[in-house]
Design an enzyme around this catalytic site. Structure first.
Site, PDB file in Angstrom:
ATOM      1  N   GLY A  11       4.650 -45.688  75.095  1.00 29.35           N
ATOM      2  CA  GLY A  11       5.431 -46.566  75.973  1.00 29.35           C
ATOM      3  C   GLY A  11       4.598 -47.750  76.432  1.00 29.35           C
ATOM      4  N   ALA A  22      -9.156 -58.500  77.091  1.00 26.42           N
ATOM      5  CA  ALA A  22     -10.552 -58.164  77.404  1.00 26.42           C
ATOM      6  C   ALA A  22     -11.270 -57.602  76.174  1.00 26.42           C
ATOM      7  CB  ALA A  22     -10.591 -57.146  78.549  1.00 26.42           C
ATOM      8  N   ARG A  25     -11.867 -60.599  73.650  1.00 19.14           N
ATOM      9  CA  ARG A  25     -12.879 -61.568  74.084  1.00 19.14           C
ATOM     10  C   ARG A  25     -14.262 -60.929  74.130  1.00 19.14           C
ATOM     11  NH1 ARG A  25      -9.532 -65.617  78.034  1.00 19.14           N
ATOM     12  NH2 ARG A  25      -8.420 -66.581  76.289  1.00 19.14           N
ATOM     13  N   ARG A  72       6.061 -45.541  68.220  1.00 22.94           N
ATOM     14  CA  ARG A  72       5.708 -44.122  68.086  1.00 22.94           C
ATOM     15  C   ARG A  72       5.864 -43.799  66.605  1.00 22.94           C
ATOM     16  NH1 ARG A  72       5.902 -42.469  73.672  1.00 22.94           N
ATOM     17  NH2 ARG A  72       7.428 -43.726  74.794  1.00 22.94           N
ATOM     18  N   ASP A 103      -1.444 -39.976  76.626  1.00 23.10           N
ATOM     19  CA  ASP A 103      -2.025 -38.742  76.062  1.00 23.10           C
ATOM     20  C   ASP A 103      -1.809 -38.599  74.554  1.00 23.10           C
ATOM     21  OD1 ASP A 103      -3.075 -37.725  78.285  1.00 23.10           O
ATOM     22  OD2 ASP A 103      -1.519 -36.226  78.663  1.00 23.10           O
ATOM     23  N   THR A 125      -0.161 -46.473  80.900  1.00 22.28           N
ATOM     24  CA  THR A 125       1.152 -45.853  81.105  1.00 22.28           C
ATOM     25  C   THR A 125       1.547 -45.997  82.574  1.00 22.28           C
ATOM     26  OG1 THR A 125       2.354 -43.751  81.201  1.00 22.28           O
ATOM     27  CG2 THR A 125      -0.023 -43.587  81.215  1.00 22.28           C
ATOM     28  N   ASP A 127       3.289 -44.106  84.318  1.00 23.98           N
ATOM     29  CA  ASP A 127       3.494 -42.833  85.021  1.00 23.98           C
ATOM     30  C   ASP A 127       2.264 -42.319  85.772  1.00 23.98           C
ATOM     31  OD1 ASP A 127       6.045 -42.823  84.036  1.00 23.98           O
ATOM     32  OD2 ASP A 127       5.642 -41.428  82.399  1.00 23.98           O
ATOM     33  N   ASP A 129       0.031 -40.423  84.656  1.00 23.91           N
ATOM     34  CA  ASP A 129       0.026 -38.972  84.412  1.00 23.91           C
ATOM     35  C   ASP A 129      -1.066 -38.532  83.439  1.00 23.91           C
ATOM     36  OD1 ASP A 129       1.025 -40.123  82.133  1.00 23.91           O
ATOM     37  OD2 ASP A 129       2.729 -38.781  81.909  1.00 23.91           O
ATOM     38  N   ARG A 171       8.655 -38.460  83.710  1.00 25.51           N
ATOM     39  CA  ARG A 171       9.213 -37.260  83.083  1.00 25.51           C
ATOM     40  C   ARG A 171       8.396 -36.027  83.432  1.00 25.51           C
ATOM     41  NH1 ARG A 171       8.780 -38.268  77.379  1.00 25.51           N
ATOM     42  NH2 ARG A 171       8.303 -40.386  77.972  1.00 25.51           N
ATOM     43  N   GLU A 223      12.661 -38.689  87.351  1.00 25.53           N
ATOM     44  CA  GLU A 223      13.514 -38.257  86.229  1.00 25.53           C
ATOM     45  C   GLU A 223      13.126 -36.859  85.736  1.00 25.53           C
ATOM     46  OE1 GLU A 223      11.166 -41.089  83.011  1.00 25.53           O
ATOM     47  OE2 GLU A 223      13.238 -40.545  82.591  1.00 25.53           O
ATOM     48  N   ARG A 253      26.056 -42.994  96.333  1.00 22.55           N
ATOM     49  CA  ARG A 253      26.006 -43.589  94.998  1.00 22.55           C
ATOM     50  C   ARG A 253      24.695 -43.207  94.334  1.00 22.55           C
ATOM     51  NH1 ARG A 253      29.482 -48.317  95.628  1.00 22.55           N
ATOM     52  NH2 ARG A 253      31.303 -47.290  96.496  1.00 22.55           N
ATOM     53  N   HIS A 259      14.615 -48.967  82.520  1.00 27.24           N
ATOM     54  CA  HIS A 259      13.498 -49.693  81.910  1.00 27.24           C
ATOM     55  C   HIS A 259      13.025 -50.919  82.680  1.00 27.24           C
ATOM     56  CE1 HIS A 259      14.247 -47.044  78.527  1.00 27.24           C
ATOM     57  NE2 HIS A 259      13.007 -47.320  78.198  1.00 27.24           N
ATOM     58  N   GLN A 261      11.627 -50.767  85.242  1.00 32.73           N
ATOM     59  CA  GLN A 261      10.342 -50.323  85.814  1.00 32.73           C
ATOM     60  C   GLN A 261       9.158 -50.584  84.893  1.00 32.73           C
ATOM     61  OE1 GLN A 261      11.091 -46.157  87.788  1.00 32.73           O
ATOM     62  NE2 GLN A 261      12.722 -46.550  86.347  1.00 32.73           N
TER      63      GLN A 261
END
Ligand code: ATP
Length: 329
Positions: A11, A22, A25, A72, A103, A125, A127, A129, A171, A223, A253, A259, A261
């Site tokens: 992602g 970086a 260069r 992927r 990961d 990422t 997340d 995570d 996730r 999520e 509601r 996405h 985010q």
């Protein structure tokens, strides 16, 4: 080391471009040829790459996404796919690769390293995570995006005395939900790391809050709790909103941020950390060191063996969760 390459995989995350910049260069300034590989391991297997120079990475530090595109690839995980990638590295003289991703991407980097292509991973990422890192590139920008979006939702939620259930990404991890939940003053926060009861952790909290005179509510849901919700007969956040409305009579509601985010111009923190990590990763390769993951630990940039890094676990800050529950009433 004469030639190194850089790719982004999995992602995308804001700040990946700053990391690419970086790496390129640092490589160029130290006299090595730097190749940019398009679309992650898919591009590597297919030789989709180009030579980069100092100017190839101009005007990207402030852009979200990744100028090298991401992908992927299942084929890469097969022995034949891996061999294809190794052959492409040999044909192009690639001695080391900086892999920017999560990961899964690090597992690919480990497999390439074992087969003689030195790889260094950079955690990219939103997340946050990744077990070996306190911080991953893109996390701060995503948090700020969520905060900004939910601030807007709060305006309309308040105007109509409503409840809005907001689903945020994550996730496997609740870092985004927990920290954004605190920042926007959510009445309840559901994260995958913690068991919850809809009645106790949402309905009862809202009822208590109602008694103090508050009539509008934001509930933040990662999520990753969707399976736990399903076990309770709630198929999605829309069903959760209906459940709240049915039990409390508060018009409710659901909003899935999705996405949005992942995009946007990276924050100062993401640009700076990505620049530090990209520079660090390139220097590791220049020194002939591979099979490493660059990480941030207590504000310092460090590196770990990839296998060790993949086995590391980090836990959610339960004290932060307790604070959220105590002050968001
Ligand atoms: P995100 O956190 O955004 O999901 P990620 O890097 O974990 O990022 P994955 O889709 O898991 O994303 O992995 C990216 C790519 O890395 C995969 O498409 C695949 O090509 C490669 N990869 C994943 N797992 C392995 C593995 N076990 N062995 C070799 N390569 C792998």
């Amino acid at each position: 080391m004469k030639t190194i390459a850089v790719l982004t995989s999995g992602g995308d995350a804001p700040g990946m471009n700053a990391a690419i910049r970086a790496v390129v260069r640092t490589g160029c300034e130290n006299g090595v040829r730097v190749l940019g590989i398009r679309r992650g391991y898919h591009g590597l297997m297919n030789g989709d790459m180009f030579e980069m120079n100092l100017r190839s990475v101009s005007d990207i530090i402030h852009r979200g996404g990744t100028m090298l595109y991401s992908a992927r690839s299942k084929e890469f995980c097969t022995e034949a796919g891996m061999q294809k990638a190794i052959d492409v590295c040999k044909e192009n003289g690639i001695e080391g690769i900086v892999v920017i991703g999560g990961d899964g991407s690090f597992r690919g980097a480990r497999d390439l390293s074992v087969r003689g292509v030195n790889c260094v991973g950079i955690p990219g990422t939103i997340d946050n995570d990744i077990g070996c890192c306190d911080y991953t590139i893109g996390y701060d920008t995503a948090l700020n995006t969520i905060m900004d979006m939910v601030d807007r939702i709060r305006d309309t939620t308040e105007s109509h005395d409503r409840c809005t259930v907001v689903e945020v990404m994550g996730r496997r991890a609740g870092y985004l939900a927990l920290n954004a939940g605190i920042a926007i003053g959510a009445t309840s926060i559901l994260i995958p790391e913690l068991e919850f009861s809809v009645d106790k952790d949402i309905i009862e909290r809202m009822r208590r809050t109602q008694k103090t005179g508050k009539q509008h509510f934001i509930i933040v849901v990662a999520e990753g709790v969707s399976d736990q919700l399903k076990e309770r007969g709630l198929n999605d956040v829309g069903a959760l909103a209906k459940y709240i409305e049915h039990n409390l009579g508060v018009e409710s509601r659901a909003t899935v941020l999705g996405h949005v985010q992942r995009g946007g111009s990276p924050s100062v923190k993401d640009r700076v950390v990505a620049s530090q990590m990209g520079n660090y990763a390139a220097h590791l390769l220049l020194n002939g060191v591979g099979n490493r993951v660059v990480a941030m630990q207590k504000e310092a940039i460090v590196d770990y063996d990839i296998v060790e890094a993949l086995n590391m676990k980090k836990s959610i800050d339960l004290d932060l969760y307790k604070i959220a529950m105590e002050i968001s009433i």
